[in-house]
Each structure stands twice: as structure tokens, then as C-alpha cells.
Design a protein around this motif. Structure first.
Motif, PDB file in Angstrom:
ATOM      1  N   ARG A   1       0.901  -1.074  -0.032  1.00  0.00           N
ATOM      2  CA  ARG A   1       0.161  -0.002   0.093  1.00  0.00           C
ATOM      3  C   ARG A   1       0.939   1.530  -0.456  1.00  0.00           C
ATOM      4  O   ARG A   1       1.847   1.438   1.080  1.00  0.00           O
ATOM      5  N   LEU A   2       0.814   1.949  -0.966  1.00  0.00           N
ATOM      6  CA  LEU A   2       1.975   3.318  -1.209  1.00  0.00           C
ATOM      7  C   LEU A   2       0.499   4.331  -1.403  1.00  0.00           C
ATOM      8  O   LEU A   2      -0.649   4.589  -2.101  1.00  0.00           O
ATOM      9  N   LEU A   3       1.105   5.104  -0.274  1.00  0.00           N
ATOM     10  CA  LEU A   3       0.764   6.791  -0.287  1.00  0.00           C
ATOM     11  C   LEU A   3       1.181   7.737  -0.575  1.00  0.00           C
ATOM     12  O   LEU A   3       1.907   8.273  -0.180  1.00  0.00           O
ATOM     13  N   VAL A   4       0.552   8.287  -1.491  1.00  0.00           N
ATOM     14  CA  VAL A   4       1.275   9.460  -2.409  1.00  0.00           C
ATOM     15  C   VAL A   4       0.239  10.917  -1.860  1.00  0.00           C
ATOM     16  O   VAL A   4      -0.622  11.457  -2.422  1.00  0.00           O
ATOM     17  N   TRP A   5       1.239  11.859  -1.553  1.00  0.00           N
ATOM     18  CA  TRP A   5       0.706  12.867  -0.102  1.00  0.00           C
ATOM     19  C   TRP A   5       0.723  13.796  -1.283  1.00  0.00           C
ATOM     20  O   TRP A   5       2.391  14.178  -0.539  1.00  0.00           O
TER      21      TRP A   5
ATOM     22  N   ILE B   1      -1.431   1.089 -16.743  1.00  0.00           N
ATOM     23  CA  ILE B   1      -0.494  -0.043 -16.479  1.00  0.00           C
ATOM     24  C   ILE B   1      -1.052  -0.771 -15.794  1.00  0.00           C
ATOM     25  O   ILE B   1      -0.529  -1.776 -14.991  1.00  0.00           O
ATOM     26  N   GLY B   2      -2.516  -1.398 -15.454  1.00  0.00           N
ATOM     27  CA  GLY B   2      -2.890  -2.489 -15.083  1.00  0.00           C
ATOM     28  C   GLY B   2      -2.088  -2.316 -13.289  1.00  0.00           C
ATOM     29  O   GLY B   2      -2.469  -3.164 -12.335  1.00  0.00           O
ATOM     30  N   ILE B   3      -2.212  -1.163 -12.241  1.00  0.00           N
ATOM     31  CA  ILE B   3      -2.337  -0.999 -11.076  1.00  0.00           C
ATOM     32  C   ILE B   3      -3.723  -0.159 -10.351  1.00  0.00           C
ATOM     33  O   ILE B   3      -3.946   0.613 -10.451  1.00  0.00           O
ATOM     34  N   GLN B   4      -3.643  -1.219  -9.721  1.00  0.00           N
ATOM     35  CA  GLN B   4      -5.076  -0.411  -8.899  1.00  0.00           C
ATOM     36  C   GLN B   4      -4.667   0.635  -8.073  1.00  0.00           C
ATOM     37  O   GLN B   4      -4.037   0.724  -6.696  1.00  0.00           O
ATOM     38  N   ALA B   5      -5.711   1.702  -8.029  1.00  0.00           N
ATOM     39  CA  ALA B   5      -4.824   3.067  -7.668  1.00  0.00           C
ATOM     40  C   ALA B   5      -6.466   3.534  -7.192  1.00  0.00           C
ATOM     41  O   ALA B   5      -7.250   3.601  -7.875  1.00  0.00           O
ATOM     42  N   THR B   6      -6.225   4.759  -6.139  1.00  0.00           N
ATOM     43  CA  THR B   6      -7.649   5.650  -6.432  1.00  0.00           C
ATOM     44  C   THR B   6      -7.004   6.721  -5.884  1.00  0.00           C
ATOM     45  O   THR B   6      -6.350   7.532  -5.445  1.00  0.00           O
ATOM     46  N   VAL B   7      -7.070   7.929  -6.914  1.00  0.00           N
ATOM     47  CA  VAL B   7      -7.202   9.495  -7.405  1.00  0.00           C
ATOM     48  C   VAL B   7      -8.176  10.278  -7.258  1.00  0.00           C
ATOM     49  O   VAL B   7      -8.968  10.228  -6.961  1.00  0.00           O
TER      50      VAL B   7
ATOM     51  N   ARG C   1       1.231  -5.880  -6.725  1.00  0.00           N
ATOM     52  CA  ARG C   1       1.427  -6.294  -5.737  1.00  0.00           C
ATOM     53  C   ARG C   1       0.475  -4.836  -4.487  1.00  0.00           C
ATOM     54  O   ARG C   1       0.154  -4.548  -4.293  1.00  0.00           O
ATOM     55  N   LEU C   2       1.051  -3.838  -6.019  1.00  0.00           N
ATOM     56  CA  LEU C   2       0.526  -2.260  -5.292  1.00  0.00           C
ATOM     57  C   LEU C   2      -0.647  -2.312  -5.223  1.00  0.00           C
ATOM     58  O   LEU C   2      -1.702  -2.048  -6.250  1.00  0.00           O
ATOM     59  N   VAL C   3      -1.323  -1.117  -4.387  1.00  0.00           N
ATOM     60  CA  VAL C   3      -2.811  -1.069  -4.191  1.00  0.00           C
ATOM     61  C   VAL C   3      -1.724   0.453  -3.894  1.00  0.00           C
ATOM     62  O   VAL C   3      -1.804   1.449  -3.480  1.00  0.00           O
TER      63      VAL C   3
END
Length: 382
Positions: free
Chosen positions: A188-192, A241-247, A219-221
Motif C-alpha cells: 500500500r503506497l500513499l502519495v501525499w 499499466i494495470g495498477i490498482q489506484a484511487t486518485v 501487488r501495488l495498491v
């Protein structure tokens, strides 16, 4: 009835959240409060200040502006000082606490010109590892200076300085006791990106993640704060790129996001560093490069020196550099866990209590100003 305590704060969350945390603590201790804030964000309708007297003052920032804008800003600050002087004479608070930024300038400067028998105790809180310009205007005249970092540059010699830490929202302070667990399956990666989202993260992070090995990408969320105008392109990039992301441009529940994050990428404002440290989360920090005093660089360096973060200067923050750094970190649960532990050690979970203690002690050490009648309404302006 004792005199109220005035809090001068405005602008974005970095300056206002600490003021709100202190206000909540002081109210819980039975103190009456008055808020002095700026017109840009106006009257505050939530939490501890919502039902309390508020003075919305003129003011404007002048740093980095052209000659005309500086002149107009100076005029607005002068109007705000006149408004603040009248408000302070009416309210006669026992103390005035400023949290930096231009919204705090009119009340703090106005307090200097009030006769001493009616002048409130002047306390400033510095949230960065370098004294900010607004606080520097009043630091030599302050009765007390509270700091968030153990070492703060540009403080005046002989000043009465107390390390309190940075007050944060109660939900985030509670994370100090939540253990960090390195990634197992999901990462789980948080970009803040700060209160408005940083475009550099929208430009760099998706490309960097795309360059990671497939084993990591699967594995990235990702949860990423972005500017509204960048929303669709960032969402599309992650989808491609097939990465699960919430923006989103804004996230309400920052505490939950920090709690679940395995690694944070973000700016290095004082509040952000304090919240990351209290949560005990490892971070990659990219200081804002345009600040005249490089306070974010100093903040990031402090946490990096403590072992709780890694700093990348923005000119070096490329997709290639970030991909390499992420690959190394995500391959080492030990390094992530060690940084998380160091960050938690750096955090100060009792900051709001220590700052409230300082306020009360400073009030007690000075003659009380002549009290004013109790306020029963919340004026929007003086």
C-alpha cells in the motif's frame, strides 16, 4: 470569568490543523476561545471554532510577489492590523497564539501596539525546522516560542524557546500506538502531495511504478492525491499499466490512509512530517523547491537524520531515480520496518498537551490584562 484565549491561524491545513488541535485541547480544559483568521478561507464552520467568536481579517501574502502585488498585500496587511487591534481591544484575551503564515501577521503585529496593561501574552508556534518569515516578524517580542523540531534555524538569540512538537488531529495522534507491519501480499503506497496535490507526483510516480518488476506492480495498491485538472490523466495512466489506484484531489480520512500505508511519498511540510512520524510510517520526502528558506528541506533532513525517511530533492526526483529507490526499499522489509520505528521515535504524541501547558504557564507568569465583557456572539469581522 477569565479572559478568553485568542488563536491566530488560517490558510491551508498545514497552518490551521495545529491551531484546531490546540483549540480543542484548550476548550476541553475550560478556556473560552476566539479565532482570528483570514478572508481567503473565511469563517470556519467545523470543529472547535464553529460556535465560537471569529474575526475574519484582511491580509495577503507578499513573499515572492511583484512590486504591485507586494504593495497591495502590504495595504491589506495594514487594514488587517487595524481590524485586529480593535478586536483585541474589545476581546482583551489573556493570550494570543500565532501559528505562522500571513494570516497570523495582523493580530500578532497589532498586539505589539496595545498598552502593556491590556496586552495579551504573545506566543508563537513554529512548525518547521527554519523560523518562518511571519513568525520572524514577532519572535523577538514573543513571551514564548514553541517549536516542532529539536533544532530550528534563525531563532533569535536569547529567545524563550520550548520544544513542544507539532499538534495534530486526535485521529492521527492515536496512530502512534498502532504498530507498523511491513508488506505481506499487497503493498500500500500513499502519495501525499500537500493540500492541493503536487503535480510533480502526477508526472513522475505512475511512470516510476510502471518501471518496477511485474512482481511488485501486481501487488501495488496506490492512493494518490492529485490536482483536479490531473485527475483523469493519472487515473488513465494507472489503468494502462494495470495498477490498482484511487486518485482524488482531497481525502477526508487521512488517519486511515496513514494507518494502512506501507510507504508514503510526499512533500515535507511541518504538519506532514509530524503526522508521518506520529503514525510511524517510512517515507520518501520531496521538499518543495521554491521556499526561500528551504524549510521543507530542513524538515525532511531532520526526519532523514533520525532514520525515519529518505529525502530526494526535486531536481533529482525522476521516474528512473524513484523506480530504483522503490525497488530497493520494497525488496527489504527490514529497512522499511527500521525506518518506521525511527519515525515513530521522532514523533511527539503529546505535542498538543505540551503546547497547552506552555500557554497556561505563560498566562500564569504575566499580569492578567483587564478583562472585557464575555462574548456571546461570533462576529465575522470586528
Amino acid at each position: 470569568m477569565s479572559a478568553p484565549i485568542a488563536i491566530a491561524a488560517g490558510g491551508t491545513g498545514g497552518h490551521f490543523f495545529p491551531a484546531e488541535a490546540l483549540g480543542t485541547e484548550l476548550a476541553a480544559r475550560g478556556h473560552d476561545l476566539v479565532l482570528m483568521t483570514d478572508r481567503r478561507h473565511g469563517k470556519r464552520e467545523t470543529r472547535c471554532f464553529a460556535t465560537r467568536p471569529q474575526y475574519v481579517l484582511d491580509g495577503a501574502g507578499i513573499a515572492g510577489k511583484g512590486a504591485l502585488a507586494k504593495a497591495m498585500g502590504a495595504l491589506a496587511l495594514w487594514r488587517g492590523m487595524r481590524q485586529a487591534r480593535k478586536a483585541l481591544e474589545d476581546v482583551r484575551p489573556s493570550a494570543l497564539i500565532g501559528f505562522g503564515g500571513y494570516p497570523s501577521v495582523p493580530p500578532l503585529m497589532a498586539a505589539r501596539f496595545i498598552p502593556r496593561d491590556r496586552r495579551p501574552a504573545i506566543i508563537i508556534h513554529e512548525g518547521n525546522a527554519v523560523l518562518g518569515r511571519a513568525n520572524a516578524l514577532i519572535a523577538r517580542h514573543a513571551d514564548a516560542i514553541a517549536t516542532s523540531f529539536p533544532s530550528v534555524a534563525k531563532l533569535p538569540k536569547g529567545a524563550d524557546v520550548t520544544l513542544t512538537g507539532m499538534p495534530v488531529r486526535a485521529q492521527i495522534a492515536a496512530l502512534h500506538d498502532v504498530p507498523y507491519t511491513p508488506p505481506q501480499e499487497a503493498i500500500r503506497l500513499l502519495v501525499w502531495g500537500g493540500s492541493l496535490g503536487a503535480r510533480v507526483f502526477s508526472d513522475i510516480v505512475p511512470d516510476a511504478l510502471a518501471a518496477l518488476p511485474e512482481g511488485f506492480r501486481a501487488r501495488l495498491v496506490v492512493t494518490q492525491q492529485v490536482r483536479a485538472e490531473d485527475l483523469e490523466r493519472v487515473r488513465s495512466a494507472y489503468g494502462h499499466i494495470g495498477i490498482q489506484a484511487t486518485v482524488a484531489p482531497f481525502f477526508d480520512d487521512v488517519a486511515s490512509l496513514l494507518k494502512s500505508a506501507h510507504l508514503v511519498i510526499g512533500r515535507a511540510g511541518g504538519s506532514s512530517v509530524a503526522e508521518i512520524a506520529l503514525a510511524g510510517r517510512p517515507s520518501l520526502l520531496v521538499p518543495l523547491p521554491i521556499a526561500a528558506s528551504d524549510e521543507q528541506g530542513a524538515n525532511a533532513s531532520a526526519l532523514q537524520d533520525a532514520g525515519g525517511a529518505w529525502m530526494i530533492r526535486q531536481p533529482d526526483f525522476t521516474s528512473q531515480v524513484l523506480a530504483g529507490r522503490l525497488g530497493a526499499l520494497l525488496s527489504s522489509s527490514r529497512r522499511l520496518a527500521e525506518a518506521a520505528a525511527a519515525a515513530r521515535q521522532f514523533g511527539r504524541p503529546d505535542a498538543v498537551s505540551h503546547l497547552a501547558d506552555l500557554v497556561e504557564a505563560t498566562i500564569a507568569s504575566r499580569p492578567s490584562p483587564v478583562p472585557s465583557p464575555a462574548l456571546t456572539a461570533a462576529p465575522d469581522t470586528p
